[in-house]
Scaffold this motif. Structure first.
Motif, PDB file in Angstrom:
ATOM      1  N   ALA A   1       0.828  -1.210   0.000  1.00  0.00           N
ATOM      2  CA  ALA A   1       0.000   0.000   0.000  1.00  0.00           C
ATOM      3  C   ALA A   1       0.857   1.253   0.000  1.00  0.00           C
ATOM      4  O   ALA A   1       0.410   2.312  -0.431  1.00  0.00           O
ATOM      5  N   ASN A   2       2.081   1.131   0.495  1.00  0.00           N
ATOM      6  CA  ASN A   2       2.900   2.328   0.655  1.00  0.00           C
ATOM      7  C   ASN A   2       4.160   2.333  -0.198  1.00  0.00           C
ATOM      8  O   ASN A   2       5.078   3.102   0.063  1.00  0.00           O
ATOM      9  N   GLY A   3       4.191   1.451  -1.180  1.00  0.00           N
ATOM     10  CA  GLY A   3       5.319   1.440  -2.116  1.00  0.00           C
ATOM     11  C   GLY A   3       6.664   1.161  -1.466  1.00  0.00           C
ATOM     12  O   GLY A   3       7.685   1.699  -1.900  1.00  0.00           O
ATOM     13  N   VAL A   4       6.676   0.338  -0.430  1.00  0.00           N
ATOM     14  CA  VAL A   4       7.947   0.021   0.239  1.00  0.00           C
ATOM     15  C   VAL A   4       8.739  -0.978  -0.612  1.00  0.00           C
ATOM     16  O   VAL A   4       8.224  -2.024  -0.991  1.00  0.00           O
ATOM     17  N   LEU A   5       9.990  -0.630  -0.919  1.00  0.00           N
ATOM     18  CA  LEU A   5      10.815  -1.483  -1.780  1.00  0.00           C
ATOM     19  C   LEU A   5      11.347  -2.712  -1.053  1.00  0.00           C
ATOM     20  O   LEU A   5      11.634  -3.731  -1.652  1.00  0.00           O
ATOM     21  N   GLU A   6      11.507  -2.593   0.256  1.00  0.00           N
ATOM     22  CA  GLU A   6      12.074  -3.696   1.034  1.00  0.00           C
ATOM     23  C   GLU A   6      11.207  -4.940   0.912  1.00  0.00           C
ATOM     24  O   GLU A   6       9.991  -4.840   0.723  1.00  0.00           O
ATOM     25  N   VAL A   7      11.828  -6.109   1.060  1.00  0.00           N
ATOM     26  CA  VAL A   7      11.077  -7.353   0.975  1.00  0.00           C
ATOM     27  C   VAL A   7      11.133  -8.105   2.303  1.00  0.00           C
ATOM     28  O   VAL A   7      10.188  -8.780   2.690  1.00  0.00           O
ATOM     29  N   ASN A   8      12.250  -7.969   2.979  1.00  0.00           N
ATOM     30  CA  ASN A   8      12.401  -8.642   4.271  1.00  0.00           C
ATOM     31  C   ASN A   8      11.385  -8.060   5.267  1.00  0.00           C
ATOM     32  O   ASN A   8      11.190  -6.848   5.331  1.00  0.00           O
ATOM     33  N   THR A   9      10.733  -8.939   6.022  1.00  0.00           N
ATOM     34  CA  THR A   9       9.649  -8.490   6.893  1.00  0.00           C
ATOM     35  C   THR A   9      10.114  -7.466   7.931  1.00  0.00           C
ATOM     36  O   THR A   9       9.465  -6.452   8.150  1.00  0.00           O
TER      37      THR A   9
END
Lengths: 606, 219
Positions: free
Chosen positions: A513-521
């Protein structure tokens, strides 16, 4: 004389519950009881064990960060007692309460007398390191018994040096324990044979006891490895007999110690990249379980272990792609090897299967299609040989549907996003955790940005959130624990399905929803807190809950490995300690709260 | 033949020695004083005719209860424990290992001179001890008592709390202070409970309250 109020409490407090009434009374007689008022700072720089009887105490780091709260039956001070190292922690009373103080000599006596109590505090210390001392490696918690085998090669002092030399060659050892009537009287090393026999011109019939090193320094089997290192460097010796309850058990050498340090993942990863054949890689993969166990013994926290295991899977993948290219020639176009799910999130455990795909510069047709088909088969089959199982859902690069151009992938994702159906969403969630392992980063970035530009779509997010809410954490602990069967094993609490995945799913919705690039939780959570999407307290709670669950699963996997079983996510709640039960209960409460705010934010009636 | 007389000081002089060590001055901060929380179990309420069945105590120093010095002694009363056993759980058969009252009272004088004695509703305990000392030692020591019941009453009055019946009894007071409540009518358990209550009262008082002020509240 016994105060029953105190002994009754101890009787119900781990790890003292195992003591008899007389021992409890004796222990309690060493306590000092102190009443503490809210707001009071406790004096914690003395070497003594603090046991919380009532009240709540907050522990802060020197950076004013809240580390944990201590309640009835919790302890503090064991770190200083066990290591002599003080922290700049502050312990502040939050709710009036009583504490017991136990002097250091009694604490040490207790550890010495009761192995289980010693182990309990060692573990508590280890756990504390997990939770609060992220950067600190605990290599020093490795014990002599962890690296030496029960391999006693002994000879009598009456025998001659030739017999000794024969035994050494036969057993392939560089030193012998010399015994007389099962009593250790000396050691004989390669070097002794060289300098004291050959160089001195003594005959082969010389008795061992004349040339051995008598009364050698010894080390206890249960001593810490660093103590052995210390002895060796202090007295400049390279061999130490290992004794167990007064009897010689084995020998530890300087080489053993150096070798034990080589189990570091860096060595394994280096070795993987040096392999030039599938056989070689498969051989390397046999070391993974061993590595996992060593990580476990060194108390490496679960998320770090997950990172290491994933890095190893990455290394295998990268090396296999290199080997495939040596066979097939260079790639006909730019490509990105993608990983999904736990590999993408860098939180793989030892039972993970493959989830991968190929992103190609152009639509694969003809020779290009053939090339990548062969490359994918080679890599996927190769990974399977290295113990990373084929994906039962066929989410693998070897599946032609998962070898597409940027346009192809973008179309696939936009279909899921624009016209979400519950079924499609359920199947596609795994694809939304994506990372490039090998090949072009630029190509991958283009795809990721394309996807994130679309995901802030309320209908899509509602469906994602609903999927994330389908499963719930067990509400009431132990009483009506939801236990599940996995077909093979007995039933238990599924730590992944009922815990870890729930958090992963919640966090994914916010990230998309917020366009966060990170994948790790954990990284996603940190980014969401920085961006102000989640408040820092909620983030910390989710992160802690995630760590607790991941730790339990990792410990369970290590236990399974140790027992020679396949790693399973099913946990028998009965094996949990009081502390773990407490943490698990908290974690489930955090998940439930996070699920309801997720629902509130994304599943409003339209 | 009379060697035992030389080993032990005459009992009378033990009381004198005790009296020579005075308790800290009234302006000493109450938190810095030494206390001995104690409790007696009795066969009845009349100091002149009833007997001490048992005594329990725990010292408090630096606001810490020292369990290493927790003591509990049973005495053999001249008459059977009989009917009152129900109140303190002591039965005739438990009295086989009973102590001599004089030995225990002597120990109290020798080890805890200069201490302020703390008891919950101390009037009875004080009366029984005075009479026992008078009988056995020929003289009653000057023991300064602090009463946790009175301090509690004072505290609640100040807060304007409406007190229910029994609100000042030890178990109710401990519960109000969120302190663990243990089995009642056991001299050591009650002495320990009283010590816990006193620690809490001490903490809830003004940090610089003097011994003198606290004694006023306790009277």
């Amino acid at each position: 004389m016994e105060v029953a109020e105190v002994t009754n409490f101890l009787k119900q407090t781990i790890p003292f519950e195992q003591l008899g009434l007389a021992q409890l009374a004796e222990l309690a007689a060493h306590f000092n009881v102190y009443y503490c008022q809210a707001g009071e700072h406790l004096e914690i720089n003395q070497e003594r064990l603090l046991i919380v009887r009532t009240g709540i105490f907050a522990l802060f780091s020197d950076q004013q960060q809240l580390l944990t709260k201590l309640e009835e039956g919790d302890f503090y001070g064991y770190q200083l007692l066990l290591t002599g190292l003080a922290d700049n922690d502050r312990l502040v009373c939050e709710e009036d309460g009583l504490v017991y103080w136990l002097p250091s000599d009694v604490f040490h006596q207790l550890r010495y007398q009761y192995k289980n109590i010693d182990i309990f505090f060692q573990r508590l210390f280890g756990r504390r390191l997990h939770q609060y001392k992220e950067q600190q490696s605990s290599r020093f918690t490795l014990k002599v018994a962890d690296i030496v085998q029960a391999r006693k090669v002994a000879i009598s002092g009456e025998q001659d040096v030739q017999q000794a030399a024969r035994l050494m060659s036969e057993k392939r050892v560089s030193s012998l324990l010399v015994e007389d009537d099962n009593r250790l009287i000396g050691i004989l090393t390669d070097r002794d044979l060289r300098s004291r026999v050959l160089a001195a011109g003594l005959p082969p019939t010389t008795a061992i006891k004349e040339v051995m090193t008598p009364k050698p320094y010894t080390i206890e089997k249960h001593a810490y490895l660093f103590e052995a290192v210390q002895l060796m460097s202090r007295f400049n010796v390279h061999h130490l007999p290992v004794v167990d309850q007064g009897l010689s058990f084995s020998m530890i050498t300087a080489t053993d110690i150096i070798r034990s340090q080589q189990d570091h993942p860096v060595y394994l990863i280096g070795e993987i990249h040096r392999q030039s054949s599938l056989d070689g890689l498969e051989h390397c993969s046999l070391q993974i379980n061993n590595l996992a166990q060593i990580l476990g013994k060194q108390q490496v926290p679960a998320y770090e272990a997950g990172h290491i295991i994933t890095t190893i899977t990455d290394a295998f993948t990268q090396r296999l792609i290199k080997l495939a290219q040596q066979e097939l020639g260079p790639a006909p176009c730019v490509f990105s090897w993608l990983s999904f799910g736990s590999q993408a999130r860098m939180d793989q455990s030892i039972n993970a299967d493959q989830d991968n795909a190929l992103l190609l510069e152009k639509e694969p047709v003809g020779d290009v299609a053939d090339y990548f088909s062969q490359l994918a088969d080679f890599v996927c089959q190769g990974l399977a040989r290295c113990g990373i199982k084929l994906c039962p859902g066929n989410i693998m690069a070897s599946n032609p549907e998962l070898r597409m151009s940027l346009k192809g992938w973008s179309g696939k994702f936009s279909k899921w996003i624009a016209a979400p159906t519950p079924d499609a969403i359920l199947k596609s969630t795994i694809f939304f955790d994506m990372r490039v392992v090998e090949g072009s980063k630029g190509l991958f970035n283009a795809l990721q940005q394309d996807i994130l530009a679309r995901t802030n779509n309320s209908l899509f997010l509602m469906h994602m959130a609903q999927t994330a809410l389908q499963r719930t954490a067990p509400l009431s602990f132990l009483r009506n624990f939801i236990l599940e069967h996995d077909g093979k094993q007995k039933k238990g609490l599924d730590l992944k399905k009922r815990g870890i995945s729930l958090i992963t799913d919640i966090v994914r919705v916010y990230a998309l929803a917020n366009g966060v690039l990170e994948v790790n939780t954990r990284s996603r959570l940190q980014q969401l807190a920085v961006d102000g999407v989640l408040d820092s307290k909620d983030t910390q709670n989710l992160c802690d809950a995630f760590d607790v669950l991941a730790q339990l699963r990792w410990d369970k996997h290590l236990h399974d490995l140790d027992q020679g079983h396949d790693a399973s996510n099913l946990l028998d709640p009965a094996v949990l300690s009081g502390l773990q039960r407490h943490q698990l209960k908290d974690s489930f409460a955090v998940i439930n709260a996070a699920q309801s705010s997720l629902k509130h934010r994304f599943c409003k009636e339209v | 033949m009379l060697g035992w007389l030389k080993k032990k000081p005459p009992l009378y002089s033990a009381v004198q020695a005790f009296n020579q060590v005075s308790i800290p001055a009234a302006n000493t901060p109450a938190r810095d004083c030494h206390y001995l929380a104690l409790d007696l179990e009795l066969t009845g309420l009349h100091a002149k005719q009833d007997h001490i069945v048992s005594i329990g105590w725990v010292p408090i120093r630096n606001q810490q209860i020292c369990l290493s010095e927790a003591r509990h002694y049973l005495f053999r009363p001249p008459t059977s424990v009989g009917q009152s056993a129900i109140y303190h759980g002591v039965h005739d058969k438990d009295l086989k290992n009973a102590s001599e009252l004089a030995d225990v009272l002597l120990q109290l004088l020798q080890d805890y001179a200069g201490y302020v004695f703390v008891a919950h509703h101390c009037r009875l305990d004080r009366a029984f001890l005075q009479i026992a000392y008078q009988r056995l030692f020929g003289k009653a020591p000057n023991m300064q008592f602090m009463d946790t019941l009175n301090i509690e009453w004072h505290r609640m009055q100040k807060q304007g709390t409406v007190m229910k019946k029994d609100a000042l009894r030890l178990p109710q007071s401990l519960a109000r202070h969120k302190l663990p409540v243990s089995a009642q009518h056991h001299a050591l358990e009650d002495a320990y409970g009283c010590a816990l209550l006193f620690l809490s009262q001490l903490k809830k008082s003004h940090p610089h309250i003097t011994l003198g002020d606290l004694l006023v509240q306790s009277s």
